[in-house]
Design an enzyme around this catalytic site. Structure first.
Site, PDB file in Angstrom:
ATOM      1  N   ARG A 223      12.765  30.329 -18.457  1.00 55.08           N
ATOM      2  CA  ARG A 223      13.910  31.124 -18.924  1.00 55.08           C
ATOM      3  C   ARG A 223      13.520  32.607 -19.001  1.00 55.08           C
ATOM      4  O   ARG A 223      12.387  32.978 -18.702  1.00 55.08           O
ATOM      5  CB  ARG A 223      14.364  30.641 -20.301  1.00 55.08           C
ATOM      6  N   GLY A 224      14.479  33.414 -19.416  1.00 58.49           N
ATOM      7  CA  GLY A 224      14.226  34.830 -19.715  1.00 58.49           C
ATOM      8  C   GLY A 224      13.622  35.597 -18.543  1.00 58.49           C
ATOM      9  O   GLY A 224      14.004  35.415 -17.379  1.00 58.49           O
ATOM     10  N   ASP A 244       5.704  26.178 -17.081  1.00 59.50           N
ATOM     11  CA  ASP A 244       6.153  26.329 -18.473  1.00 59.50           C
ATOM     12  C   ASP A 244       5.751  25.073 -19.242  1.00 59.50           C
ATOM     13  O   ASP A 244       5.267  24.101 -18.647  1.00 59.50           O
ATOM     14  CB  ASP A 244       7.675  26.562 -18.556  1.00 59.50           C
ATOM     15  N   ASN A 294       3.211  35.768 -17.495  1.00 53.64           N
ATOM     16  CA  ASN A 294       4.402  36.218 -18.223  1.00 53.64           C
ATOM     17  C   ASN A 294       4.612  35.502 -19.555  1.00 53.64           C
ATOM     18  O   ASN A 294       5.176  36.089 -20.482  1.00 53.64           O
ATOM     19  CB  ASN A 294       5.629  36.015 -17.318  1.00 53.64           C
ATOM     20  N   ASN A 305       1.826  39.140 -44.880  1.00 59.18           N
ATOM     21  CA  ASN A 305       2.464  37.815 -44.944  1.00 59.18           C
ATOM     22  C   ASN A 305       2.061  36.880 -43.806  1.00 59.18           C
ATOM     23  O   ASN A 305       2.542  35.754 -43.731  1.00 59.18           O
ATOM     24  CB  ASN A 305       3.996  37.970 -44.910  1.00 59.18           C
ATOM     25  N   ASN A 353       4.095  48.220 -33.578  1.00 58.91           N
ATOM     26  CA  ASN A 353       5.443  47.976 -34.117  1.00 58.91           C
ATOM     27  C   ASN A 353       5.338  47.284 -35.463  1.00 58.91           C
ATOM     28  O   ASN A 353       4.529  46.367 -35.633  1.00 58.91           O
ATOM     29  CB  ASN A 353       6.244  47.103 -33.132  1.00 58.91           C
ATOM     30  N   TYR A 359       1.237  40.387 -32.511  1.00 61.53           N
ATOM     31  CA  TYR A 359       1.779  40.544 -31.149  1.00 61.53           C
ATOM     32  C   TYR A 359       1.188  41.791 -30.483  1.00 61.53           C
ATOM     33  O   TYR A 359       0.782  41.763 -29.318  1.00 61.53           O
ATOM     34  CB  TYR A 359       3.301  40.644 -31.265  1.00 61.53           C
ATOM     35  N   LYS A 363      -0.894  42.142 -27.040  1.00 60.26           N
ATOM     36  CA  LYS A 363      -0.382  42.891 -25.889  1.00 60.26           C
ATOM     37  C   LYS A 363      -1.240  44.121 -25.574  1.00 60.26           C
ATOM     38  O   LYS A 363      -1.311  44.562 -24.420  1.00 60.26           O
ATOM     39  CB  LYS A 363       1.077  43.289 -26.129  1.00 60.26           C
ATOM     40  N   THR A 394      16.966  39.149 -23.811  1.00 61.34           N
ATOM     41  CA  THR A 394      16.553  37.751 -23.577  1.00 61.34           C
ATOM     42  C   THR A 394      16.736  36.969 -24.874  1.00 61.34           C
ATOM     43  O   THR A 394      17.094  37.539 -25.914  1.00 61.34           O
ATOM     44  CB  THR A 394      15.062  37.640 -23.177  1.00 61.34           C
TER      45      THR A 394
HETATM   46  P1  NAD Z   1      11.237  33.974 -23.772  1.00 65.04           P
HETATM   47  O1  NAD Z   1      10.857  33.477 -25.132  1.00 65.04           O
HETATM   48  O2  NAD Z   1      12.676  34.006 -23.398  1.00 65.04           O
HETATM   49  O3  NAD Z   1      10.450  33.146 -22.641  1.00 65.04           O
HETATM   50  C1  NAD Z   1       9.064  32.897 -22.738  1.00 65.04           C
HETATM   51  C2  NAD Z   1       8.733  31.644 -21.948  1.00 65.04           C
HETATM   52  O4  NAD Z   1       7.326  31.395 -22.101  1.00 65.04           O
HETATM   53  C3  NAD Z   1       9.475  30.404 -22.469  1.00 65.04           C
HETATM   54  O5  NAD Z   1      10.061  29.695 -21.405  1.00 65.04           O
HETATM   55  C4  NAD Z   1       8.374  29.612 -23.132  1.00 65.04           C
HETATM   56  O6  NAD Z   1       8.587  28.185 -23.104  1.00 65.04           O
HETATM   57  C5  NAD Z   1       7.153  30.020 -22.315  1.00 65.04           C
HETATM   58  N1  NAD Z   1       5.914  29.729 -23.055  1.00 65.04           N
HETATM   59  C6  NAD Z   1       5.645  30.036 -24.341  1.00 65.04           C
HETATM   60  N2  NAD Z   1       4.437  29.523 -24.683  1.00 65.04           N
HETATM   61  C7  NAD Z   1       3.935  28.911 -23.582  1.00 65.04           C
HETATM   62  C8  NAD Z   1       2.745  28.201 -23.312  1.00 65.04           C
HETATM   63  N3  NAD Z   1       1.814  27.996 -24.268  1.00 65.04           N
HETATM   64  N4  NAD Z   1       2.549  27.683 -22.078  1.00 65.04           N
HETATM   65  C9  NAD Z   1       3.494  27.864 -21.113  1.00 65.04           C
HETATM   66  N5  NAD Z   1       4.649  28.522 -21.304  1.00 65.04           N
HETATM   67  C10 NAD Z   1       4.867  29.033 -22.532  1.00 65.04           C
HETATM   68  O7  NAD Z   1      10.561  35.401 -23.646  1.00 65.04           O
HETATM   69  P2  NAD Z   1      10.926  36.655 -22.714  1.00 65.04           P
HETATM   70  O8  NAD Z   1      11.705  37.600 -23.522  1.00 65.04           O
HETATM   71  O9  NAD Z   1      11.411  36.207 -21.403  1.00 65.04           O
HETATM   72  O10 NAD Z   1       9.463  37.283 -22.572  1.00 65.04           O
HETATM   73  C11 NAD Z   1       8.629  37.085 -21.442  1.00 65.04           C
HETATM   74  C12 NAD Z   1       7.408  37.969 -21.608  1.00 65.04           C
HETATM   75  O11 NAD Z   1       7.829  39.327 -21.766  1.00 65.04           O
HETATM   76  C13 NAD Z   1       6.570  37.648 -22.844  1.00 65.04           C
HETATM   77  O12 NAD Z   1       5.196  37.806 -22.552  1.00 65.04           O
HETATM   78  C14 NAD Z   1       7.007  38.704 -23.843  1.00 65.04           C
HETATM   79  O13 NAD Z   1       6.023  38.950 -24.813  1.00 65.04           O
HETATM   80  C15 NAD Z   1       7.243  39.884 -22.938  1.00 65.04           C
HETATM   81  N6  NAD Z   1       8.143  40.909 -23.486  1.00 65.04           N
HETATM   82  C16 NAD Z   1       9.457  40.654 -23.695  1.00 65.04           C
HETATM   83  C17 NAD Z   1      10.269  41.679 -24.190  1.00 65.04           C
HETATM   84  C18 NAD Z   1      11.740  41.493 -24.427  1.00 65.04           C
HETATM   85  O14 NAD Z   1      12.412  42.462 -24.831  1.00 65.04           O
HETATM   86  N7  NAD Z   1      12.307  40.333 -24.186  1.00 65.04           N
HETATM   87  C19 NAD Z   1       9.733  42.926 -24.493  1.00 65.04           C
HETATM   88  C20 NAD Z   1       8.383  43.140 -24.272  1.00 65.04           C
HETATM   89  C21 NAD Z   1       7.593  42.129 -23.746  1.00 65.04           C
END
Ligand code: NAD
Length: 453
Positions: A223-224, A244, A294, A305, A353, A359, A363, A394
């Site tokens: 997803r995402g 995934d 990703n 906390n 942040n 996190y 990162k 997302t």
């Molecule tokens: P999301 O939560 O929608 O999707 C993340 C996916 O990773 C999910 O499908 C989840 O099942 C999979 N996942 C999690 N743990 C896993 C594991 N142990 N093994 C295999 N798969 C695993 O997140 P997103 O928003 O699509 O984010 C994708 C990447 O982008 C992440 O690394 C996130 O930190 C980074 N990111 C996102 C944003 C944002 O605004 N959405 C901003 C900065 C960075």
């Protein structure tokens, strides 16, 4: 999926009563021209010719200078405004030959009239030299100054226009052409105010089937952002392995089927995750050329906390697993020479942040990994880069409380959130064979967020 607030704020009624609307960004669509209005290429540097030739090969019209009359027209009050037909799709200012502070005035004398004539969603690309490779002191200072210009101009431009900087470490134009093409195209819609350093690695000429024959693995692809990375990699010709966790198996299979790839259910924190990826890619597709790390999670709490589980799960998924998988991926029989590793960091890892110390640690660690590993594998022609998304729509960001979410969306030069597609486009550019001169870089895909640099 837009939420209720976004739906209301962008409704016809809201438009009619004057609620400010973000510009609809120009995004890449296959078959569309790189840039549909003429591009001014100027500045007197050594790379301008190669950029011009490349644009001409793509059928893009270039001009070397604005006519004096045109400049005067925009510059003098009371004269007729620039017509749409006279607009520029982009400006490439090659100041790589600038050696003293006086040369910087060209940013104003060439830039100001050109900026007045920019079309909606236009691009400004400045080309310079990496100051760390320049020996003369004033020349190094001059080149470093270009960054301040680009970052400020990004904040001044309106209507979806962006400004970015390409810094060359050597004299070969391949990397400059690759980066400039990315910044000029709709692929970089949400990349603004950024700096990319390119080295002297020779790369193949660009083609329309950018990733044809390449095998690419994407973690977190159910997803995402990960799902869109899989889609764009496949669109550009790659065969995709979508990875995934087993609990996301159904969504994962749907993405893999959609892109004509294969699904691998795998928790990336498993000790043998890297070996299983190699085995699957080799067994099902005969090789492995691109890995996109990703998958990621958040467990947001103030430091005071945070419990042990919230801390370690984030570090394990976002960082430790990437380090461990890379050992197997880079071992014999894994990623081939000329391979690409693209990590997904975050602007939280660059700027920090509140409520995200775990996190941000993970990162920022990814950034460290990119810098250190890129040097170690350069001899094999493997590049290691990261994208650092800002606020992207997302399911991860949909969980952020309403007020914080709305601030996150607007706090950038483009005054809107990015789409997963925007991150995917940047990842896919870094995955291309033509991006071989780009390594050790962290490219923010954040609309020039006010968070951090
Ligand atoms: P999301 O939560 O929608 O999707 C993340 C996916 O990773 C999910 O499908 C989840 O099942 C999979 N996942 C999690 N743990 C896993 C594991 N142990 N093994 C295999 N798969 C695993 O997140 P997103 O928003 O699509 O984010 C994708 C990447 O982008 C992440 O690394 C996130 O930190 C980074 N990111 C996102 C944003 C944002 O605004 N959405 C901003 C900065 C960075």
């Amino acid at each position: 999926m837009p939420d209720l607030f976004t739906t209301l704020a962008t409704s016809p009624v809201a438009r009619r009563v004057g609620v400010p609307q973000p510009t609809r960004l120009r995004r890449f669509a296959p078959g569309e021209p790189l840039c549909d209005s003429p591009v001014l290429v100027a500045g007197g540097g050594a790379f301008a010719g190669a950029v011009r030739d490349h644009l001409a090969s793509l059928g893009v019209t270039t001009v070397d200078a604005l006519e004096v009359a045109e400049v005067a027209e925009g510059a003098v009050d009371g004269t007729p405004p620039v017509t749409d037909a006279g607009r520029l799709g982009a400006v490439v200012l090659d100041l790589s030959a600038a050696v003293d502070l006086g040369d910087l005035d060209r940013l104003r004398t060439l830039g100001a009239p050109a900026v007045r004539r920019l079309a909606r969603n236009a691009r400004v690309v400045v080309v310079g030299r990496d100051p760390d490779t320049v020996t003369d002191l004033e020349a190094a200072v001059t080149q470093r100054a270009l960054e301040g210009f680009v970052r400020s101009l990004g904040k001044e431009l309106r209507d979806g226009a962006t400004a970015n900087l390409v810094l060359a470490q050597g004299g070969r134009p391949d990397g400059v052409v690759s980066a400039a093409s990315f910044f000029l195209s709709g692929r970089s819609a949400y990349v603004d105010g950024q700096v990319v350093v390119v080295d002297d690695t020779p790369t193949p000429a660009s083609s329309t089937t950018l990733l044809a024959g390449r095998v690419a693995v994407v973690t977190g692809a159910a997803r995402g952002i990960g799902a869109d990375i899989a889609r764009v990699l496949a669109r550009d010709g790659a065969r995709v392995v979508a990875v995934d966790v087993p609990s996301a198996g159904q969504a994962l299979a749907a993405v893999a089927n959609e892109v004509g790839g294969t699904a691998l259910q795998l928790d990336i924190t498993a000790p043998d995750a890297g070996a299983r990826i190699v085995e699957h890619a080799r067994g099902r597709h005969g090789g492995l050329d691109v890995v996109v790390h990703n998958a990621g999670i958040t467990r947001d709490r103030l430091l005071v906390n945070l419990d042990e589980q919230q801390w370690s799960s984030v570090v394990d998924v976002n960082l430790r697993s990437v380090l461990r998988m890379n050992q197997a991926l880079l071992a014999e029989g894994g990623l081939g020479d000329g391979g690409r590793i693209v990590c997904v960091s975050s602007i939280a890892g660059l700027a920090g942040n509140r409520g995200q110390s775990n996190y941000a640690v993970s990162k920022a660690g990814v950034v460290g990994l990119v810098h250190a590993l890129s040097r170690r594998v350069a001899g094999r022609g493997i590049t290691v880069n990261a994208v650092a998304p800002g606020f992207i729509e997302t399911e991860m960001t949909a969980r952020i409380p309403f007020a914080t979410r709305e601030v996150g969306r607007r706090m950038n030069s483009l005054q809107q959130a990015g789409l997963p597609l925007d991150v995917a486009e940047a990842v896919c550019w870094l995955a291309q064979p033509t991006s071989g001169a780009v390594t050790g870089q962290v490219l923010r895909v954040c609309g020039q967020s006010l968070l951090g640099a």
